[in-house]
Motif scaffolding. Sequence first.
Motif, PDB file in Angstrom:
ATOM      1  N   HIS A 194     -10.890   0.292   1.930  1.00  0.00           N
ATOM      2  CA  HIS A 194     -10.809  -0.046   0.506  1.00  0.00           C
ATOM      3  C   HIS A 194      -9.875  -1.234   0.300  1.00  0.00           C
ATOM      4  CE1 HIS A 194      -9.115   0.295  -3.624  1.00  0.00           C
ATOM      5  NE2 HIS A 194     -10.382   0.541  -3.924  1.00  0.00           N
ATOM      6  N   ALA A 195      -8.728  -1.209   0.985  1.00  0.00           N
ATOM      7  CA  ALA A 195      -7.774  -2.313   0.858  1.00  0.00           C
ATOM      8  C   ALA A 195      -8.374  -3.622   1.364  1.00  0.00           C
ATOM      9  CB  ALA A 195      -6.500  -1.994   1.625  1.00  0.00           C
ATOM     10  N   LYS A 196      -9.171  -3.558   2.400  1.00  0.00           N
ATOM     11  CA  LYS A 196      -9.800  -4.772   2.920  1.00  0.00           C
ATOM     12  C   LYS A 196     -10.812  -5.324   1.921  1.00  0.00           C
ATOM     13  CE  LYS A 196     -12.448  -6.694   6.783  1.00  0.00           C
ATOM     14  NZ  LYS A 196     -13.229  -6.426   8.009  1.00  0.00           N
ATOM     15  N   ARG A 197     -11.596  -4.434   1.312  1.00  0.00           N
ATOM     16  CA  ARG A 197     -12.575  -4.890   0.319  1.00  0.00           C
ATOM     17  C   ARG A 197     -11.877  -5.585  -0.854  1.00  0.00           C
ATOM     18  NH1 ARG A 197     -14.965   0.119   1.550  1.00  0.00           N
ATOM     19  NH2 ARG A 197     -14.015   1.078  -0.313  1.00  0.00           N
ATOM     20  N   GLU A 198     -10.697  -5.067  -1.202  1.00  0.00           N
ATOM     21  CA  GLU A 198      -9.941  -5.644  -2.307  1.00  0.00           C
ATOM     22  C   GLU A 198      -9.089  -6.840  -1.857  1.00  0.00           C
ATOM     23  OE1 GLU A 198     -10.062  -4.570  -5.547  1.00  0.00           O
ATOM     24  OE2 GLU A 198     -11.705  -3.281  -4.833  1.00  0.00           O
ATOM     25  N   ARG A 199      -9.153  -7.146  -0.569  1.00  0.00           N
ATOM     26  CA  ARG A 199      -8.324  -8.204   0.027  1.00  0.00           C
ATOM     27  C   ARG A 199      -6.843  -7.960  -0.258  1.00  0.00           C
ATOM     28  NH1 ARG A 199     -11.452 -13.444   1.085  1.00  0.00           N
ATOM     29  NH2 ARG A 199     -13.624 -12.772   0.927  1.00  0.00           N
ATOM     30  N   GLU A 200      -6.446  -6.691  -0.053  1.00  0.00           N
ATOM     31  CA  GLU A 200      -5.076  -6.278  -0.324  1.00  0.00           C
ATOM     32  C   GLU A 200      -4.511  -5.449   0.834  1.00  0.00           C
ATOM     33  OE1 GLU A 200      -2.657  -6.501  -3.026  1.00  0.00           O
ATOM     34  OE2 GLU A 200      -3.843  -8.329  -3.252  1.00  0.00           O
ATOM     35  N   LEU A 201      -4.952  -5.738   2.048  1.00  0.00           N
ATOM     36  CA  LEU A 201      -4.400  -5.019   3.191  1.00  0.00           C
ATOM     37  C   LEU A 201      -2.895  -5.260   3.272  1.00  0.00           C
ATOM     38  CD1 LEU A 201      -6.973  -5.527   6.101  1.00  0.00           C
ATOM     39  CD2 LEU A 201      -6.178  -3.344   5.179  1.00  0.00           C
ATOM     40  N   SER A 202      -2.141  -4.179   3.484  1.00  0.00           N
ATOM     41  CA  SER A 202      -0.692  -4.291   3.530  1.00  0.00           C
ATOM     42  C   SER A 202      -0.109  -3.135   4.314  1.00  0.00           C
ATOM     43  CB  SER A 202      -0.120  -4.286   2.104  1.00  0.00           C
ATOM     44  OG  SER A 202       1.266  -4.021   2.115  1.00  0.00           O
ATOM     45  N   VAL A 203       0.742  -3.435   5.276  1.00  0.00           N
ATOM     46  CA  VAL A 203       1.410  -2.377   6.029  1.00  0.00           C
ATOM     47  C   VAL A 203       2.299  -1.563   5.091  1.00  0.00           C
ATOM     48  CG1 VAL A 203       3.021  -1.875   7.910  1.00  0.00           C
ATOM     49  CG2 VAL A 203       1.342  -3.700   8.176  1.00  0.00           C
ATOM     50  N   GLU A 204       2.913  -2.233   4.110  1.00  0.00           N
ATOM     51  CA  GLU A 204       3.778  -1.533   3.159  1.00  0.00           C
ATOM     52  C   GLU A 204       3.018  -0.436   2.419  1.00  0.00           C
ATOM     53  OE1 GLU A 204       7.137  -4.627   1.604  1.00  0.00           O
ATOM     54  OE2 GLU A 204       5.080  -4.968   0.901  1.00  0.00           O
ATOM     55  N   ASP A 205       1.837  -0.762   1.914  1.00  0.00           N
ATOM     56  CA  ASP A 205       1.043   0.221   1.171  1.00  0.00           C
ATOM     57  C   ASP A 205       0.565   1.345   2.086  1.00  0.00           C
ATOM     58  OD1 ASP A 205       1.428  -1.335  -1.020  1.00  0.00           O
ATOM     59  OD2 ASP A 205      -0.645  -2.091  -1.129  1.00  0.00           O
ATOM     60  N   PHE A 206       0.155   0.977   3.288  1.00  0.00           N
ATOM     61  CA  PHE A 206      -0.314   1.962   4.268  1.00  0.00           C
ATOM     62  C   PHE A 206       0.820   2.925   4.599  1.00  0.00           C
ATOM     63  CE2 PHE A 206      -2.239   2.443   8.784  1.00  0.00           C
ATOM     64  CZ  PHE A 206      -3.047   3.489   8.368  1.00  0.00           C
ATOM     65  N   ARG A 207       2.006   2.382   4.778  1.00  0.00           N
ATOM     66  CA  ARG A 207       3.200   3.192   5.051  1.00  0.00           C
ATOM     67  C   ARG A 207       3.458   4.181   3.925  1.00  0.00           C
ATOM     68  NH1 ARG A 207       8.072  -0.473   3.997  1.00  0.00           N
ATOM     69  NH2 ARG A 207       7.378   0.005   1.878  1.00  0.00           N
ATOM     70  N   ASP A 208       3.470   3.692   2.700  1.00  0.00           N
ATOM     71  CA  ASP A 208       3.830   4.531   1.561  1.00  0.00           C
ATOM     72  C   ASP A 208       2.781   5.595   1.268  1.00  0.00           C
ATOM     73  OD1 ASP A 208       6.085   2.977   1.351  1.00  0.00           O
ATOM     74  OD2 ASP A 208       5.313   1.722  -0.282  1.00  0.00           O
ATOM     75  N   ALA A 209       1.523   5.287   1.549  1.00  0.00           N
ATOM     76  CA  ALA A 209       0.449   6.240   1.263  1.00  0.00           C
ATOM     77  C   ALA A 209       0.553   7.493   2.120  1.00  0.00           C
ATOM     78  CB  ALA A 209      -0.908   5.569   1.464  1.00  0.00           C
ATOM     79  N   PHE A 210       1.137   7.378   3.317  1.00  0.00           N
ATOM     80  CA  PHE A 210       1.188   8.521   4.218  1.00  0.00           C
ATOM     81  C   PHE A 210       2.623   8.976   4.524  1.00  0.00           C
ATOM     82  CE2 PHE A 210      -2.958   6.688   4.854  1.00  0.00           C
ATOM     83  CZ  PHE A 210      -3.792   7.800   4.941  1.00  0.00           C
ATOM     84  N   GLY A 211       3.600   8.351   3.883  1.00  0.00           N
ATOM     85  CA  GLY A 211       4.975   8.805   4.032  1.00  0.00           C
ATOM     86  C   GLY A 211       5.526   8.693   5.436  1.00  0.00           C
ATOM     87  N   VAL A 212       5.300   7.553   6.081  1.00  0.00           N
ATOM     88  CA  VAL A 212       5.798   7.336   7.442  1.00  0.00           C
ATOM     89  C   VAL A 212       6.677   6.095   7.457  1.00  0.00           C
ATOM     90  CG1 VAL A 212       3.794   8.442   8.515  1.00  0.00           C
ATOM     91  CG2 VAL A 212       3.762   5.966   8.084  1.00  0.00           C
ATOM     92  N   THR A 213       7.234   5.765   8.607  1.00  0.00           N
ATOM     93  CA  THR A 213       8.044   4.555   8.731  1.00  0.00           C
ATOM     94  C   THR A 213       7.154   3.315   8.762  1.00  0.00           C
ATOM     95  OG1 THR A 213       8.015   4.554  11.139  1.00  0.00           O
ATOM     96  CG2 THR A 213       9.768   5.826  10.065  1.00  0.00           C
ATOM     97  N   HIS A 214       7.771   2.177   8.510  1.00  0.00           N
ATOM     98  CA  HIS A 214       7.035   0.920   8.550  1.00  0.00           C
ATOM     99  C   HIS A 214       6.475   0.675   9.945  1.00  0.00           C
ATOM    100  CE1 HIS A 214       6.156  -2.922   6.499  1.00  0.00           C
ATOM    101  NE2 HIS A 214       6.172  -3.419   7.728  1.00  0.00           N
ATOM    102  N   GLU A 215       7.278   0.971  10.961  1.00  0.00           N
ATOM    103  CA  GLU A 215       6.823   0.770  12.336  1.00  0.00           C
ATOM    104  C   GLU A 215       5.644   1.682  12.665  1.00  0.00           C
ATOM    105  OE1 GLU A 215       8.542   0.683  16.931  1.00  0.00           O
ATOM    106  OE2 GLU A 215       9.866   1.206  15.268  1.00  0.00           O
ATOM    107  N   ALA A 216       5.718   2.944  12.223  1.00  0.00           N
ATOM    108  CA  ALA A 216       4.621   3.882  12.499  1.00  0.00           C
ATOM    109  C   ALA A 216       3.323   3.404  11.858  1.00  0.00           C
ATOM    110  CB  ALA A 216       4.982   5.272  11.987  1.00  0.00           C
ATOM    111  N   ALA A 217       3.417   2.892  10.625  1.00  0.00           N
ATOM    112  CA  ALA A 217       2.225   2.397   9.948  1.00  0.00           C
ATOM    113  C   ALA A 217       1.669   1.165  10.648  1.00  0.00           C
ATOM    114  CB  ALA A 217       2.553   2.079   8.498  1.00  0.00           C
ATOM    115  N   ALA A 218       2.566   0.280  11.088  1.00  0.00           N
ATOM    116  CA  ALA A 218       2.124  -0.929  11.784  1.00  0.00           C
ATOM    117  C   ALA A 218       1.426  -0.586  13.088  1.00  0.00           C
ATOM    118  CB  ALA A 218       3.322  -1.841  12.041  1.00  0.00           C
ATOM    119  N   LEU A 219       1.994   0.343  13.848  1.00  0.00           N
ATOM    120  CA  LEU A 219       1.371   0.758  15.107  1.00  0.00           C
ATOM    121  C   LEU A 219       0.035   1.444  14.860  1.00  0.00           C
ATOM    122  CD1 LEU A 219       4.494   2.048  17.055  1.00  0.00           C
ATOM    123  CD2 LEU A 219       2.984   0.192  17.772  1.00  0.00           C
ATOM    124  N   ARG A 220      -0.013   2.268  13.823  1.00  0.00           N
ATOM    125  CA  ARG A 220      -1.272   2.974  13.524  1.00  0.00           C
ATOM    126  C   ARG A 220      -2.363   1.988  13.157  1.00  0.00           C
ATOM    127  NH1 ARG A 220      -4.658   6.497  14.942  1.00  0.00           N
ATOM    128  NH2 ARG A 220      -5.498   7.940  13.407  1.00  0.00           N
TER     129      ARG A 220
END
Length: 480
Positions: free
Chosen positions: A277-303
Amino acid sequence: MTTRAADLITLGLRIRHFRSERGFTLDQLGEHVGMAGSQLSLIENGRRSPKLSTLQDIATAVDVQLTDLLKNEPPNNRAALEIELERAQRNPLYGALGLPRVKMTKGMPMAALESLLGLHRELARRASEAIATPEEARRANTELRERMREQDNFMPDIEQLAEERVRASGHVSGALTHREVSVMAEQLGFSLIYVNDLPGSTRSVTDLVNHRIYLPPASIPGGHGLRSMALQAMGHRLLGHERPASYAEFLWQRLQINYFAAACLMPQAASVAFLSHAKRERELSVEDFRDAFGVTHEAAALRLTNLATSHLDMPLHFLRVTGDGALQKGYENDDLPLPADVTGSIEGQFVCKQWSARSAFTHTNRTTEFYQYTDTPAGTFWCATQTGATDAREFSISVGVPFVQAKWFRGRETTQRAVSRCPDESCCRRPASDISARWADKAWPSARLHAHVLSPLPSGTFPGVDDTEVYEFLEAHAAE
């Protein structure tokens, strides 16, 4: 030692045992079977394979059945020890020491035999511990990184396992809760126990007898880390891990449990839906991915590195870099030229000062991601970098893509741009000629020596873990 050689030793000792029981000397038995005593000696010492007809003659002479003579088991306890010692002395591990073999005789005291075996057993135990020199560890880590690059850092079997376990816990959406992680442990037959005296060399300890997983107190900062530690401990059980026989196997197991934990905290189906969904909206962001699942920034980046190529058709790279510019972790399948030594290892190598992974440290606003385009000899890359700090040092986390993929990300409109010519040393590793001429013979810095450069990795059944501490810890808690 081969199985064949081991069988010959056992056979020889059985012949010697029955010969001694009948009171025959080697020469006397040789007269009965038509063979010189010296030839029989070679058979009894396991150095010559006898013909079947010779074995039949020997069996007849000592009055036993041929089947009894051929049994592949020591005739008595002393013979068992002699066989074990002979095998140990033929092992390449002992041969590498350049020491002579001890000749076993009938008159050797049992105490001497047991002492020699004790030394060999300890030698074997130490050799089988998961220990590696820094060079071996770096080589194993490099091979593992290449292995994961070949499969786009994606492990479908573990993804499926994680989805099944998360679903079974009752989880529906949002961040995986501590309660749901506890349910997952209970379904495996384990309890999560939070203690204040966990051995300093461990992150968690699993008691396989009392079915407990010991973790640090739930009140420590960054409680989301406890979920990951518990899931990693469960991962060992679910993935059927045995004690690692080498450092490479230890690293592979650690990668698998880290992957399992990440796949539980950020399940594939929900993560792919969010990212798509974020890609379709051209809004991909590690920050948003991190916050959506309640993990660290590094964990979201690795995922993101697990899922971007396999599900979003997007090559990318990940970097964790210390404040002094040393690369701690790295992954790429987008052809970013990561710095490497002659063995191909990237850990500890310094990334270019022009990359955002280092230039981000120079910016005053570090509360949000720093975006930058970097022109390199391999092409132009866009990166999003977030800085952070531990008690020990600063670090940065970067996720980047080739220029053509930047259009899918928030921050693509940045005007921040840099040029990197590395590995050309004139880029950032060689001082300007005028400054060098002025100071080359007038500076004598005192270098900071990193102790890990000189030290082998700590030994133990599991690298870096103090077995004594762990066993004493389990003993103390077992009665509770």
